[in-house]
Design an enzyme around this catalytic site. Structure first.
Site, short mmCIF file in Angstrom:
data_model
loop_
_atom_site.label_atom_id
_atom_site.label_comp_id
_atom_site.label_asym_id
_atom_site.label_seq_id
_atom_site.Cartn_x
_atom_site.Cartn_y
_atom_site.Cartn_z
CG ASN A 177 -22.22 -9.64 14.54
OD1 ASN A 177 -21.48 -9.65 15.51
ND2 ASN A 177 -21.89 -10.21 13.38
NE ARG A 178 -26.82 -4.24 19.46
CZ ARG A 178 -26.74 -2.92 19.26
NH1 ARG A 178 -25.61 -2.29 19.52
NH2 ARG A 178 -27.78 -2.26 18.81
#
Ligand code: CTP
Ligand code: CA
Length: 231
Positions: free
Chosen positions: A34-35
């Site tokens: 994920n970011r």
């Protein structure tokens, strides 16, 4: 650092923070990720150290160098983060789950690198639900220990941001929930941030938009007075 940072209102308080984003392996070289940059967790650690806390950072794949004065425990996957947080929580007065933990992991992790060609090219990834670290920390918490969760929410047809956040706070059972409104989709990887802190006792505190350090100071302003006498 923003207002309050010079107070030693966390002197002697043992703080455990998870930060970053987990990576769930698919094969030896690939993952689902994920970011999350880890920057808000880093700022929370930096401000807590400045205010006198002993800080342990469980860091999931964060690129930035760790803040000065913290003990860092590097982890990769949600399972590793779960183990590290569970082990360290026994010694913490405040536990902060700022990490973005993957909800699912690939059910199978290939022992060798997946390749094109051959008889069995993959066509789908089967997923298995990961344990809820925050819920497990709440279930295992010592009397007086404060547990803080994070949530990035958008409004939708069912409810608005704070409605969803209140439901999540109740579901998780933590003492405080730091809520990011990501409706505009512009929190991840940006230096600025604005949050609302919801308390299980009904308290609602808006933290003004600002740098992640300023927001972290605002979050500690809510958390610090609630830390129990055990120091
Ligand atoms: N969290 C956790 N373990 C997980 C997933 C989330 O500890 N497996 C923690 C996060 O670190 C955060 C809080 O739970 O502090 C809320 O995360 P969020 O993703 O908003 O909650 P979920 O329960 O996963 O709900 P959703 O289905 O909305 O993603
Ligand atoms: Ca989730």
């Amino acid at each position: 650092l923003a207002g309050g940072a010079l107070h030693q209102d966390l002197a002697g308080t043992r703080v455990l923070i998870s930060a970053g984003g987990t990576r769930e392996p698919l094969d030896p070289v690939r993952f689902l990720g994920n970011r999350s940059s880890g920057r808000q967790g880093w700022a929370l650690a930096r401000v807590a150290v400045a205010r006198g806390a002993d800080v342990v950072l469980v860091a999931a794949n964060v690129e930035d160098p760790a803040p000065f004065g913290c003990t860092v425990v590097p982890v990769g996957s949600a399972a590793e983060l779960h183990t590290a947080m569970t082990e360290r929580a026994a010694d913490a007065d405040v536990v902060v789950m700022a990490a973005a933990v993957a909800d699912f992991r690939p059910t199978e992790v290939a022992a060798d690198k997946l390749k094109k060609g051959g008889s069995s090219e993959p066509t789908a990834v089967a997923l298995t639900r990961n344990a809820d670290v925050l819920a497990d920390l709440v279930a295992a918490r010592r009397p007086g220990q404060l547990v803080v969760g994070f949530a990035a929410e958008t409004g939708d047809a069912d409810d608005d941001v704070l409605g969803h956040a209140r439901a999540k706070l109740a579901r998780k059972g933590c003492d405080l929930l730091v809520v990011n409104d990501v409706s505009a989709g512009q929190v991840f990887g940006r230096p600025d941030n604005a949050v609302t802190v919801l308390a299980a006792d009904g308290g609602v505190t808006d933290v003004a938009p600002g740098s992640k350090d300023a927001v972290a100071a605002g979050i500690w302003d809510v958390v610090a007075p609630r830390v129990g006498p055990r120091r």
